[in-house]
Design a protein around this motif. Structure first.
Motif, PDB file in Angstrom:
ATOM      1  N   LYS A 184       0.931  -1.239   0.117  1.00  8.41           N
ATOM      2  CA  LYS A 184      -0.016   0.096  -0.067  1.00  8.41           C
ATOM      3  C   LYS A 184       0.815   1.182   0.107  1.00  8.41           C
ATOM      4  O   LYS A 184       2.052   1.189   0.477  1.00  8.41           O
ATOM      5  N   ARG A 185       0.173   2.517  -0.330  1.00  9.44           N
ATOM      6  CA  ARG A 185       0.995   3.500  -0.478  1.00  9.44           C
ATOM      7  C   ARG A 185       1.442   3.966   1.120  1.00  9.44           C
ATOM      8  O   ARG A 185       0.616   3.758   1.983  1.00  9.44           O
ATOM      9  N   ARG A 186       2.872   4.288   1.043  1.00 15.27           N
ATOM     10  CA  ARG A 186       3.177   4.521   2.659  1.00 15.27           C
ATOM     11  C   ARG A 186       2.843   5.850   3.045  1.00 15.27           C
ATOM     12  O   ARG A 186       3.113   5.945   4.190  1.00 15.27           O
ATOM     13  N   ARG A 197       7.358  -0.410   6.235  1.00 14.16           N
ATOM     14  CA  ARG A 197       8.763  -0.724   5.886  1.00 14.16           C
ATOM     15  C   ARG A 197       8.728  -1.826   5.008  1.00 14.16           C
ATOM     16  O   ARG A 197       9.838  -2.095   4.304  1.00 14.16           O
ATOM     17  N   LEU A 198       7.614  -2.688   5.247  1.00 12.81           N
ATOM     18  CA  LEU A 198       7.667  -3.901   4.108  1.00 12.81           C
ATOM     19  C   LEU A 198       7.585  -3.317   2.679  1.00 12.81           C
ATOM     20  O   LEU A 198       8.252  -3.796   1.970  1.00 12.81           O
ATOM     21  N   VAL A 199       6.987  -2.435   2.529  1.00 15.83           N
ATOM     22  CA  VAL A 199       6.975  -1.801   1.000  1.00 15.83           C
ATOM     23  C   VAL A 199       8.175  -1.455   0.669  1.00 15.83           C
ATOM     24  O   VAL A 199       8.630  -1.567  -0.504  1.00 15.83           O
ATOM     25  N   LEU A 225      -1.896   1.157  -4.375  1.00 16.53           N
ATOM     26  CA  LEU A 225      -0.515   0.789  -4.484  1.00 16.53           C
ATOM     27  C   LEU A 225       0.554   2.003  -4.395  1.00 16.53           C
ATOM     28  O   LEU A 225       0.136   3.092  -4.923  1.00 16.53           O
ATOM     29  N   ASP A 226       1.545   1.889  -3.409  1.00 17.60           N
ATOM     30  CA  ASP A 226       2.424   2.869  -3.493  1.00 17.60           C
ATOM     31  C   ASP A 226       2.995   3.403  -4.821  1.00 17.60           C
ATOM     32  O   ASP A 226       3.308   2.430  -5.628  1.00 17.60           O
ATOM     33  N   PRO A 227       2.944   4.568  -5.028  1.00 19.87           N
ATOM     34  CA  PRO A 227       3.594   5.082  -6.649  1.00 19.87           C
ATOM     35  C   PRO A 227       4.530   4.520  -7.160  1.00 19.87           C
ATOM     36  O   PRO A 227       5.142   4.139  -8.245  1.00 19.87           O
ATOM     37  N   ALA A 228       5.670   4.413  -6.214  1.00 14.58           N
ATOM     38  CA  ALA A 228       7.179   3.776  -6.433  1.00 14.58           C
ATOM     39  C   ALA A 228       6.996   2.398  -7.009  1.00 14.58           C
ATOM     40  O   ALA A 228       7.901   1.823  -7.613  1.00 14.58           O
ATOM     41  N   VAL A 229       5.773   1.466  -6.559  1.00 14.01           N
ATOM     42  CA  VAL A 229       6.059   0.335  -7.042  1.00 14.01           C
ATOM     43  C   VAL A 229       5.706   0.000  -8.418  1.00 14.01           C
ATOM     44  O   VAL A 229       6.248  -0.673  -9.330  1.00 14.01           O
TER      45      VAL A 229
END
Length: 364
Positions: A184-186, A197-199, A225-229
């Motif tokens: 998920k988005r941080r 931290r898992l992301v 989702l986190d954008p960096a993903v």
């Protein structure tokens, strides 16, 4: 280079992971060295490629002893997913690159290592992951979220890391289904620090992912989702609800006549591949248990759905009438007999059948 090769052969999985990380570390400063080291890991003939080893060493939760992955062998029978032309081309490209890994690495190029699939439930994401495993001759490992997620601080992250490491030690297709649950988005304030931290760990793992295995992530909620993903995956596939041609293709693949498949497809807009598959199974059961002709049972399901679809009544009513006329025509009834059955005029039935048969009036 021989030092790296000896280390891989004698140092075990932990040292091999360090070699991979070294390759990742020097990728920018010395890409030629990074590619050569990666090729050593990819092509080492002493690795155990057998599925039995993967099963025996499959990671488990330390408390519950439940397995953290579900393992399906490469020989598992799988149906081919129905995809758009664009998506099919991307999937075929992944397969071609994976089959040509040796040649690509020799040329200083890395084959596709990671695929992110996004789209609503029931549109073929999981089926596509299985199809990729089948085409690549690899077992399918699926992250078991029920076992991985833990209420104990730190356990969820440890479980996910164990699965990621295991998948890189044993050639496979690793499916991270419901990926938004762990990536998920941080900036989501509702999540605890452990998942944030898992992301970060997941992002690092994707960057360093072994070319021996293919990482496939699937989500129904790409916006979570986190954008960096999104930037980390080599290939991203966006799945949508099936269009009329895809719905008809699935029906035809299961033995439905062309005309009936096209007619049913027209009245089930919004239905997913999984819903259509369930309807096909239900129709077959009705045929066996109740003696209802297969296509008639399927038509009854389509008509029931269309009655609640919310589409403009005039368009739905015409499609429903056409479909019912087609079914009765299949019983070799005349157009007048069909008109009596569906409560409409003889000329209306002729018009309905013309849309399918180009003017065949079925014996007026």
């Amino acid at each position: 280079m021989s030092l790296f090769q000896d280390a891989i052969r004698t140092g075990g999985a932990a040292l091999e992971m360090r070699v991979r990380r070294f390759a990742s570390f020097v990728r920018t400063s010395d890409p030629e060295l990074a590619q050569a080291v990666a090729a050593l890991v990819m092509n080492d003939p002493t690795r155990a490629f057998g599925g039995d080893a993967a099963v025996r060493t499959s990671p488990v939760d330390s408390d519950t002893k439940l397995p953290l992955v579900r393992i399906e062998p490469a020989s598992t029978p799988r149906g081919e997913p129905v995809l758009t032309e664009a998506t099919r081309a991307e999937v075929e490209r992944v397969v071609r690159e994976r089959h040509a890994s040796d040649r690509l690495i020799a040329a200083g190029l890395m084959p596709v290592r990671s695929v992110l699939m996004s789209g609503p439930p029931g549109v073929g994401k999981t089926m596509t992951a299985g199809w990729l495993a089948k085409q690549l001759g690899l077992p399918l490992f699926t992250l078991d979220l029920a076992s991985v997620m833990s209420s104990y601080l730190g356990k969820t992250g440890a479980n996910v890391r164990a699965v990621l490491n295991h998948a890189q030690e044993h050639p496979c297709v690793l499916l991270l289904d419901e990926f938004d649950s762990i990536a998920k988005r941080r900036d989501d304030d509702s999540d605890v620090g452990e998942l944030k931290r898992l992301v970060t760990v997941i992002l690092q793992t994707i960057d360093d992912w072994s070319p021996l295995s293919l990482l496939v992530a699937a989500t129904n909620h790409g916006e979570l989702l986190d954008p960096a993903v999104w930037r980390r995956f080599d290939v991203t596939l966006n799945f949508s609800l099936p269009d009329p041609a895809q719905r008809a293709q699935l029906l035809r693949a299961h033995g439905v006549a062309d005309e009936v498949a096209n007619a049913i497809s027209a009245v089930i807009e919004g239905q997913t591949f999984s819903a259509i598959s369930r309807a096909l199974d239900s129709a077959r059961k009705q045929t066996i248990l109740e003696g209802v002709p297969f296509e008639e049972a399927l038509v009854a399901w389509a008509l029931a759905f269309s009655a609640t679809s919310g589409k403009p009544s005039s368009a739905i009513e015409r499609q429903r009438r056409d479909l019912r006329a087609l079914v009765y025509h299949g019983r070799n009834l005349s157009t007048r007999e069909i008109a009596d059955q569906i409560g409409t005029s003889h000329t209306t039935v002729i018009r309905s059948l013309k849309r399918f048969h180009g003017g065949d009036d079925a014996g007026t």
